[in-house]
Design a protein around this motif. Structure first.
Motif, PDB file in Angstrom:
ATOM      1  N   GLU A  45       7.409   7.971   4.597  1.00 38.32           N
ATOM      2  CA  GLU A  45       6.349   7.904   5.607  1.00 38.32           C
ATOM      3  C   GLU A  45       5.522   9.178   5.609  1.00 38.32           C
ATOM      4  O   GLU A  45       4.293   9.134   5.708  1.00 38.32           O
ATOM      5  CB  GLU A  45       6.955   7.678   6.992  1.00 38.32           C
ATOM      6  CG  GLU A  45       7.520   6.288   7.201  1.00 38.32           C
ATOM      7  CD  GLU A  45       8.198   6.131   8.540  1.00 38.32           C
ATOM      8  OE1 GLU A  45       8.466   4.984   8.937  1.00 38.32           O
ATOM      9  OE2 GLU A  45       8.484   7.151   9.195  1.00 38.32           O
ATOM     10  N   ALA A  46       6.196  10.311   5.505  1.00 37.88           N
ATOM     11  CA  ALA A  46       5.483  11.583   5.512  1.00 37.88           C
ATOM     12  C   ALA A  46       4.602  11.726   4.270  1.00 37.88           C
ATOM     13  O   ALA A  46       3.480  12.233   4.347  1.00 37.88           O
ATOM     14  CB  ALA A  46       6.474  12.744   5.588  1.00 37.88           C
ATOM     15  N   THR A  47       5.106  11.265   3.131  1.00 36.38           N
ATOM     16  CA  THR A  47       4.322  11.316   1.895  1.00 36.38           C
ATOM     17  C   THR A  47       3.046  10.499   2.033  1.00 36.38           C
ATOM     18  O   THR A  47       1.949  10.951   1.664  1.00 36.38           O
ATOM     19  CB  THR A  47       5.153  10.782   0.715  1.00 36.38           C
ATOM     20  OG1 THR A  47       6.336  11.581   0.573  1.00 36.38           O
ATOM     21  CG2 THR A  47       4.353  10.826  -0.581  1.00 36.38           C
ATOM     22  N   VAL A  48       3.184   9.294   2.566  1.00 39.54           N
ATOM     23  CA  VAL A  48       2.029   8.427   2.766  1.00 39.54           C
ATOM     24  C   VAL A  48       1.068   9.042   3.783  1.00 39.54           C
ATOM     25  O   VAL A  48      -0.158   9.048   3.587  1.00 39.54           O
ATOM     26  CB  VAL A  48       2.479   7.026   3.219  1.00 39.54           C
ATOM     27  CG1 VAL A  48       1.289   6.185   3.663  1.00 39.54           C
ATOM     28  CG2 VAL A  48       3.226   6.324   2.088  1.00 39.54           C
TER      29      VAL A  48
ATOM     30  N   VAL B  16       0.849  -1.205   0.000  1.00 41.60           N
ATOM     31  CA  VAL B  16       0.000   0.000   0.000  1.00 41.60           C
ATOM     32  C   VAL B  16       0.877   1.244   0.000  1.00 41.60           C
ATOM     33  O   VAL B  16       0.672   2.171  -0.782  1.00 41.60           O
ATOM     34  CB  VAL B  16      -0.946   0.013   1.221  1.00 41.60           C
ATOM     35  CG1 VAL B  16      -1.642   1.375   1.334  1.00 41.60           C
ATOM     36  CG2 VAL B  16      -1.984  -1.090   1.121  1.00 41.60           C
ATOM     37  N   PHE B  17       1.864   1.272   0.880  1.00 40.92           N
ATOM     38  CA  PHE B  17       2.737   2.435   0.984  1.00 40.92           C
ATOM     39  C   PHE B  17       3.459   2.700  -0.334  1.00 40.92           C
ATOM     40  O   PHE B  17       3.583   3.845  -0.766  1.00 40.92           O
ATOM     41  CB  PHE B  17       3.763   2.234   2.100  1.00 40.92           C
ATOM     42  CG  PHE B  17       3.184   2.223   3.494  1.00 40.92           C
ATOM     43  CD1 PHE B  17       1.877   2.637   3.728  1.00 40.92           C
ATOM     44  CD2 PHE B  17       3.939   1.801   4.570  1.00 40.92           C
ATOM     45  CE1 PHE B  17       1.343   2.628   5.002  1.00 40.92           C
ATOM     46  CE2 PHE B  17       3.420   1.793   5.849  1.00 40.92           C
ATOM     47  CZ  PHE B  17       2.124   2.211   6.066  1.00 40.92           C
ATOM     48  N   ARG B  18       3.953   1.641  -0.962  1.00 42.54           N
ATOM     49  CA  ARG B  18       4.689   1.828  -2.220  1.00 42.54           C
ATOM     50  C   ARG B  18       3.784   2.380  -3.309  1.00 42.54           C
ATOM     51  O   ARG B  18       4.189   3.272  -4.067  1.00 42.54           O
ATOM     52  CB  ARG B  18       5.330   0.504  -2.670  1.00 42.54           C
ATOM     53  CG  ARG B  18       6.472   0.046  -1.768  1.00 42.54           C
ATOM     54  CD  ARG B  18       7.289  -1.048  -2.437  1.00 42.54           C
ATOM     55  NE  ARG B  18       6.519  -2.254  -2.714  1.00 42.54           N
ATOM     56  CZ  ARG B  18       6.353  -3.258  -1.853  1.00 42.54           C
ATOM     57  NH1 ARG B  18       6.884  -3.192  -0.636  1.00 42.54           N
ATOM     58  NH2 ARG B  18       5.655  -4.327  -2.203  1.00 42.54           N
ATOM     59  N   VAL B  19       2.566   1.861  -3.395  1.00 45.72           N
ATOM     60  CA  VAL B  19       1.620   2.354  -4.402  1.00 45.72           C
ATOM     61  C   VAL B  19       1.271   3.817  -4.137  1.00 45.72           C
ATOM     62  O   VAL B  19       1.244   4.643  -5.058  1.00 45.72           O
ATOM     63  CB  VAL B  19       0.337   1.489  -4.429  1.00 45.72           C
ATOM     64  CG1 VAL B  19      -0.718   2.128  -5.328  1.00 45.72           C
ATOM     65  CG2 VAL B  19       0.658   0.079  -4.915  1.00 45.72           C
ATOM     66  N   VAL B  20       1.016   4.139  -2.875  1.00 48.41           N
ATOM     67  CA  VAL B  20       0.648   5.513  -2.521  1.00 48.41           C
ATOM     68  C   VAL B  20       1.790   6.467  -2.832  1.00 48.41           C
ATOM     69  O   VAL B  20       1.580   7.555  -3.390  1.00 48.41           O
ATOM     70  CB  VAL B  20       0.244   5.607  -1.037  1.00 48.41           C
ATOM     71  CG1 VAL B  20       0.062   7.062  -0.615  1.00 48.41           C
ATOM     72  CG2 VAL B  20      -1.042   4.830  -0.783  1.00 48.41           C
ATOM     73  N   ARG B  21       3.017   6.086  -2.488  1.00 46.20           N
ATOM     74  CA  ARG B  21       4.166   6.959  -2.762  1.00 46.20           C
ATOM     75  C   ARG B  21       4.343   7.189  -4.257  1.00 46.20           C
ATOM     76  O   ARG B  21       4.660   8.299  -4.687  1.00 46.20           O
ATOM     77  CB  ARG B  21       5.452   6.332  -2.190  1.00 46.20           C
ATOM     78  CG  ARG B  21       5.563   6.355  -0.685  1.00 46.20           C
ATOM     79  CD  ARG B  21       6.987   6.085  -0.246  1.00 46.20           C
ATOM     80  NE  ARG B  21       7.498   4.816  -0.748  1.00 46.20           N
ATOM     81  CZ  ARG B  21       7.489   3.674  -0.071  1.00 46.20           C
ATOM     82  NH1 ARG B  21       6.945   3.635   1.133  1.00 46.20           N
ATOM     83  NH2 ARG B  21       8.001   2.572  -0.589  1.00 46.20           N
ATOM     84  N   ARG B  22       4.136   6.137  -5.027  1.00 49.03           N
ATOM     85  CA  ARG B  22       4.415   6.211  -6.454  1.00 49.03           C
ATOM     86  C   ARG B  22       3.271   6.849  -7.251  1.00 49.03           C
ATOM     87  O   ARG B  22       3.511   7.634  -8.167  1.00 49.03           O
ATOM     88  CB  ARG B  22       4.686   4.808  -6.984  1.00 49.03           C
ATOM     89  CG  ARG B  22       5.086   4.760  -8.453  1.00 49.03           C
ATOM     90  CD  ARG B  22       5.465   3.365  -8.880  1.00 49.03           C
ATOM     91  NE  ARG B  22       4.351   2.435  -8.810  1.00 49.03           N
ATOM     92  CZ  ARG B  22       4.280   1.405  -7.958  1.00 49.03           C
ATOM     93  NH1 ARG B  22       5.263   1.171  -7.094  1.00 49.03           N
ATOM     94  NH2 ARG B  22       3.226   0.602  -7.956  1.00 49.03           N
TER      95      ARG B  22
END
Length: 204
Positions: free
Chosen positions: A109-112, A18-24
């Protein structure tokens, strides 16, 4: 013999995806299908652990808070063990720095977290978790301000200083995520340090 899967480990894998998708690509692209593909899992495997998209998002949001909280907690004992005023000031800065996007991990982390926070404005199911996290940060900052006040008189009201420091952290985080070339880790660190130095009256 079928492979035994640790449910918590599998949920953590999904959260990382989830984090990787959200960041990208942003939160709007973190569908069950996209997250499953990112994690290298069948969508049925993801549905086995999360009833739907909302449950997965809530779990990921809580996991994000817990990871940062664990790092903050690791600073408590060392901070309490520091003796001199300068050592304590350094410890406070190190603790609060965990909330700033000073390196790749914290920037991710902040981006997410910003993506979740913005989504919580229009998604009621996320709002309580966003508010809980922000209230937790305010309590932490309030305790830090209280500890500083016990060592040296504050220049202003403790409640106001708590809000000012929270606003500084929020502002640096947003700028650090949106404008990393301009709001560098060095500048964020210096801004935090200078702010902390202005909180108290000069010593004798």
């Amino acid at each position: 013999m079928p492979k035994v899967v640790d449910p918590q480990a599998r949920r953590d894998e999904v959260v990382d995806a989830v984090f990787r998708v959200v960041r990208r690509a942003g939160l709007e692209h973190a569908s069950l299908r996209n997250v499953a593909e990112e994690a290298g899992l069948a969508i049925g495997s993801v549905r086995h652990y999360f009833a739907g998209h909302t449950e997965m998002m809530v779990f990921a949001m809580r996991a994000s808070v817990e990871r940062v909280s664990a790092r903050l907690e690791a600073h408590v004992a060392p901070l309490l063990a520091r003796q001199g005023a300068d050592e304590r000031a350094e410890g406070v800065e190190l603790m609060l720095s965990e909330l700033l996007p000073l390196d790749e991990r914290r920037r991710d982390e902040a981006t997410v977290w910003l993506a979740f926070t913005m989504a919580a404005r229009t998604h009621p199911e996320l709002r309580p978790h966003a508010e809980e996290a922000y209230d937790g940060m305010r309590r932490l900052v309030g305790r830090i301000i209280g500890g500083i006040a016990r060592q040296r008189p504050l220049r202003g009201d403790a409640g106001v200083e708590t809000e000012r420091l929270c606003a500084l952290i929020d502002g640096l985080t947003v700028e650090g995520v949106l404008h990393p070339d301009r709001m560098t880790p060095e500048l964020m660190t210096l801004a935090l340090r200078r702010h902390l130095e202005t909180l108290t009256e000069p010593g004798p």
